[in-house]
Design an enzyme around this catalytic site. Structure first.
Site, PDB file in Angstrom:
ATOM      1  N   HIS A 152      57.924  52.528  84.122  1.00  0.00           N
ATOM      2  CA  HIS A 152      59.254  53.078  83.858  1.00  0.00           C
ATOM      3  C   HIS A 152      59.374  54.457  84.511  1.00  0.00           C
ATOM      4  CE1 HIS A 152      59.081  49.974  80.744  1.00  0.00           C
ATOM      5  NE2 HIS A 152      60.377  49.907  80.926  1.00  0.00           N
ATOM      6  N   ASP A 185      52.395  51.154  82.652  1.00  0.00           N
ATOM      7  CA  ASP A 185      53.844  51.339  82.517  1.00  0.00           C
ATOM      8  C   ASP A 185      54.440  51.805  83.849  1.00  0.00           C
ATOM      9  OD1 ASP A 185      56.435  51.933  81.626  1.00  0.00           O
ATOM     10  OD2 ASP A 185      55.707  52.680  79.708  1.00  0.00           O
TER      11      ASP A 185
END
Length: 139
Positions: free
Chosen positions: A16, A14
């Site tokens: 983000h 990930d």
């Protein structure tokens, strides 16, 4: 009250980055010592940082939906590394698709997580839970 240390980061593949920066700021403003590992953090990196910093909690964030896969076995690895008492928190968009949160929470608790936060949970909710779990303080 002594400062408690949190190791935070975004697990797995990930990337983000915005949410973890917001959490790092909010936790620091709430009086915690924050070790922010950033994005694409492996289980081993969380554990190494927790050992090095004598952390009180590991806070795992995930937004890309694969948190359930990425988090499997983390409690066992923590226990093997001697972090048997460390709190494990997880939050964000941690599963693929729309699933009832009660079921998601039950699965993560079964994996050894102390607290589970769904998508859109404000930082204040995690801060209140951390203060309760680490200091025995109720909001």
């Amino acid at each position: 009250m002594d400062k408690k240390t949190l190791v935070i980061g975004v697990i797995g593949a990930d990337v983000h980055a915005v949410g973890i920066q917001i959490l790092a700021y909010a936790f620091a403003e709430a009086g915690f010592e924050v070790i922010n590992l950033g994005v694409m953090v492996s289980q081993e990196e969380y554990i190494e940082a927790a050992i090095e910093s004598a952390a009180d909690a590991i806070v795992v964030s995930s937004l890309y939906g694969h948190g359930e896969l990425d988090c499997r076995g983390l409690r066992e690895k923590c226990d093997e590394a001697g972090l048997t008492n460390i709190l494990l928190y997880v939050g964000g968009n941690i599963v693929v698709g729309k699933q009832p949160f009660e079921e998601v929470e039950k699965r993560f608790r079964a994996m050894g997580f102390s607290r589970v936060f769904g998508p859109g949970t404000p930082p204040e909710a995690a801060i209140a839970a951390l203060k309760e779990d680490l200091y025995g303080a109720r909001p």
